[in-house]
Design an enzyme around this catalytic site. Structure first.
Site, PDB file in Angstrom:
ATOM      1  N   SER A  17      35.196  47.709 -44.423  1.00  0.00           N
ATOM      2  CA  SER A  17      35.258  46.846 -45.597  1.00  0.00           C
ATOM      3  C   SER A  17      36.706  46.780 -46.059  1.00  0.00           C
ATOM      4  O   SER A  17      37.481  47.718 -45.842  1.00  0.00           O
ATOM      5  CB  SER A  17      34.407  47.461 -46.711  1.00  0.00           C
ATOM      6  N   TYR A  68      31.189  54.585 -51.610  1.00  0.00           N
ATOM      7  CA  TYR A  68      31.111  53.641 -50.479  1.00  0.00           C
ATOM      8  C   TYR A  68      32.515  53.423 -49.916  1.00  0.00           C
ATOM      9  O   TYR A  68      32.732  53.525 -48.702  1.00  0.00           O
ATOM     10  CB  TYR A  68      30.504  52.328 -50.962  1.00  0.00           C
TER      11      TYR A  68
HETATM   12  N1  LIG Z   1      28.467  41.958 -48.155  1.00  0.00           N
HETATM   13  C1  LIG Z   1      29.666  42.425 -48.446  1.00  0.00           C
HETATM   14  O1  LIG Z   1      30.250  42.069 -49.499  1.00  0.00           O
HETATM   15  C2  LIG Z   1      30.385  43.342 -47.474  1.00  0.00           C
HETATM   16  C3  LIG Z   1      31.775  43.481 -47.627  1.00  0.00           C
HETATM   17  C4  LIG Z   1      32.465  44.309 -46.752  1.00  0.00           C
HETATM   18  C5  LIG Z   1      31.791  44.978 -45.764  1.00  0.00           C
HETATM   19  N2  LIG Z   1      30.447  44.831 -45.626  1.00  0.00           N
HETATM   20  C6  LIG Z   1      29.776  45.598 -44.580  1.00  0.00           C
HETATM   21  O2  LIG Z   1      29.097  44.704 -43.719  1.00  0.00           O
HETATM   22  C7  LIG Z   1      27.988  45.391 -43.108  1.00  0.00           C
HETATM   23  C8  LIG Z   1      26.739  44.538 -43.235  1.00  0.00           C
HETATM   24  O3  LIG Z   1      26.426  44.362 -44.612  1.00  0.00           O
HETATM   25  P1  LIG Z   1      25.746  43.033 -45.187  1.00  0.00           P
HETATM   26  O4  LIG Z   1      26.674  42.435 -46.159  1.00  0.00           O
HETATM   27  O5  LIG Z   1      25.210  42.210 -44.096  1.00  0.00           O
HETATM   28  O6  LIG Z   1      24.575  43.693 -46.074  1.00  0.00           O
HETATM   29  P2  LIG Z   1      22.966  43.648 -45.944  1.00  0.00           P
HETATM   30  O7  LIG Z   1      22.488  42.250 -45.929  1.00  0.00           O
HETATM   31  O8  LIG Z   1      22.474  44.579 -47.001  1.00  0.00           O
HETATM   32  O9  LIG Z   1      22.704  44.252 -44.503  1.00  0.00           O
HETATM   33  C9  LIG Z   1      22.794  45.603 -44.233  1.00  0.00           C
HETATM   34  C10 LIG Z   1      22.156  45.858 -42.892  1.00  0.00           C
HETATM   35  O10 LIG Z   1      22.271  47.265 -42.603  1.00  0.00           O
HETATM   36  C11 LIG Z   1      20.982  47.753 -42.253  1.00  0.00           C
HETATM   37  N3  LIG Z   1      20.836  49.157 -42.616  1.00  0.00           N
HETATM   38  C12 LIG Z   1      21.038  49.743 -43.813  1.00  0.00           C
HETATM   39  N4  LIG Z   1      20.724  51.060 -43.743  1.00  0.00           N
HETATM   40  C13 LIG Z   1      20.308  51.287 -42.469  1.00  0.00           C
HETATM   41  C14 LIG Z   1      19.830  52.425 -41.776  1.00  0.00           C
HETATM   42  N5  LIG Z   1      19.730  53.618 -42.377  1.00  0.00           N
HETATM   43  N6  LIG Z   1      19.481  52.289 -40.480  1.00  0.00           N
HETATM   44  C15 LIG Z   1      19.576  51.082 -39.862  1.00  0.00           C
HETATM   45  N7  LIG Z   1      20.031  49.978 -40.461  1.00  0.00           N
HETATM   46  C16 LIG Z   1      20.380  50.072 -41.751  1.00  0.00           C
HETATM   47  C17 LIG Z   1      19.992  46.866 -43.016  1.00  0.00           C
HETATM   48  O11 LIG Z   1      18.750  46.833 -42.337  1.00  0.00           O
HETATM   49  P3  LIG Z   1      17.418  47.619 -42.783  1.00  0.00           P
HETATM   50  O12 LIG Z   1      17.377  47.663 -44.274  1.00  0.00           O
HETATM   51  O13 LIG Z   1      16.335  46.757 -42.175  1.00  0.00           O
HETATM   52  O14 LIG Z   1      17.513  48.946 -42.131  1.00  0.00           O
HETATM   53  C18 LIG Z   1      20.680  45.505 -42.888  1.00  0.00           C
HETATM   54  O15 LIG Z   1      20.343  44.909 -41.662  1.00  0.00           O
HETATM   55  C19 LIG Z   1      27.892  46.747 -43.806  1.00  0.00           C
HETATM   56  O16 LIG Z   1      28.498  47.745 -43.013  1.00  0.00           O
HETATM   57  C20 LIG Z   1      28.718  46.541 -45.072  1.00  0.00           C
HETATM   58  O17 LIG Z   1      29.268  47.747 -45.541  1.00  0.00           O
HETATM   59  C21 LIG Z   1      29.725  44.017 -46.459  1.00  0.00           C
END
Ligand SMILES: NC(=O)c1ccc[n+]([C@@H]2O[C@H](COP(=O)([O-])OP(=O)(O)OC[C@H]3O[C@@H](n4cnc5c(N)ncnc54)[C@H](OP(=O)(O)O)[C@@H]3O)[C@@H](O)[C@H]2O)c1
Length: 262
Positions: free
Chosen positions: A136, A150
């Site tokens: 991130s 985080y």
């Molecule tokens: N959205 C933002 O603003 C942002 C910014 C910077 C970085 N990121 C990073 O981008 C990545 C994806 O996030 P996103 O924005 O797409 O959020 P999201 O829609 O909440 O997706 C998170 C994903 O991670 C999975 N996950 C969470 N805990 C898990 C576990 N214990 N085992 C397996 N899978 C797990 C969830 O699936 P299940 O719940 O089905 O397990 C879901 O598919 C993350 O690493 C996040 O830190 C996001």
């Protein structure tokens, strides 16, 4: 791209689901992982007839090993492994419990460590492979204090990623290791954060912190697979912001806080 085998964790929603969709259109065999089996199966079905859904909790080492083994059994090799699963938090430093910190480390750091330790020996045997860790922008500039633990876990992820890259560059130059640092992305990430969505936060509608869509971030990751490099700010404006931050941390923080004092 079409002859590759690509593993994506956190593929049931957000960036991972969008990535599955975009990769699926390019023809590789996909192995998709997350805990919500129904959602994951739907993403796999939409993405490609060559997509395999493997329900996985990435905080459990044995499940990550099982994911790797399922990919190898189905497709014989793994070319790209993307540690994308992650979770945010909405608690400031002084509010953090031991359990909060443990959860952030488990889902954002140890999960990726398990992935790295599961797949890299396979890459080493083949002398090739691409490991991608989704971190991130908060891992570089911890500018959102409610995301405290985080950001800390993602900072640690950056360190392990860089160390692995340097270790492998010496012994296995055919293996690539990349770090991806998105800024704010329009997904359910905020709602899914430990402690719920942060109240009173509205992302800026313009400027370098303007949110990206999951599709934009996924497209940047697809481009990274095609042309690997060490680090990727999915928003190109963030490189300049990071340089300014490290140039003078106190001044940067002062600028950030200034409007709130008015
Ligand atoms: N959205 C933002 O603003 C942002 C910014 C910077 C970085 N990121 C990073 O981008 C990545 C994806 O996030 P996103 O924005 O797409 O959020 P999201 O829609 O909440 O997706 C998170 C994903 O991670 C999975 N996950 C969470 N805990 C898990 C576990 N214990 N085992 C397996 N899978 C797990 C969830 O699936 P299940 O719940 O089905 O397990 C879901 O598919 C993350 O690493 C996040 O830190 C996001």
């Amino acid at each position: 791209m079409a002859d590759r085998v690509i593993v994506v964790t956190g593929a049931s929603s957000g960036i991972g689901a969008s990535l599955a969709q975009q990769l699926g259109a390019r023809g590789p065999r996909l192995v998709l992982a997350a805990r919500r089996a129904d959602l994951l199966a739907q993403v796999a079905q939409r993405a490609s007839p060559r997509a395999l859904a493997v329900p996985t909790d990435v905080t459990r080492r044995e499940e990550v090993l099982r994911l790797r083994d399922a990919a190898l059994r189905a497709f014989g090799a793994i070319d790209v492994w993307i540690n994308n699963a992650g979770r945010g938090i909405s608690r400031s430093v002084l509010e953090l419990s031991d359990a909060d910190v443990d959860e952030m480390i488990a889902v954002n750091l140890k999960s990726a460590l398990y992935g790295m330790q599961a797949v890299v020996p396979h890459f080493q045997e083949r002398g090739a492979g691409h490991l991608i860790n989704v971190s991130s922008f908060l891992s570089r500039i911890p500018l959102a204090s409610p995301r405290s633990a985080y950001s800390a876990a993602k900072h640690a992820l950056n360190a392990l990623t860089a160390n692995l890259r340097m270790d492998l560059a010496r012994t296995h130059p055919g293996i690539r290791v990349s770090l991806v640092m998105p800024g704010i992305v329009l997904t359910d990430f905020g709602r899914n954060a430990l402690g719920g969505a942060t109240t009173g936060f509205a992302p800026p509608s313009a400027g370098p912190m303007k949110p990206q869509t999951a599709d934009e971030v996924a497209a940047a990751i697809v481009a990274l697979i095609e042309q690997p490099r060490a680090e990727l700010y999915t928003n190109p404006a963030h490189r300049e912001l990071a340089l300014r931050y490290f140039g003078d941390v106190a001044a940067f923080e002062g600028e950030l806080l200034a409007p709130r004092r008015e």
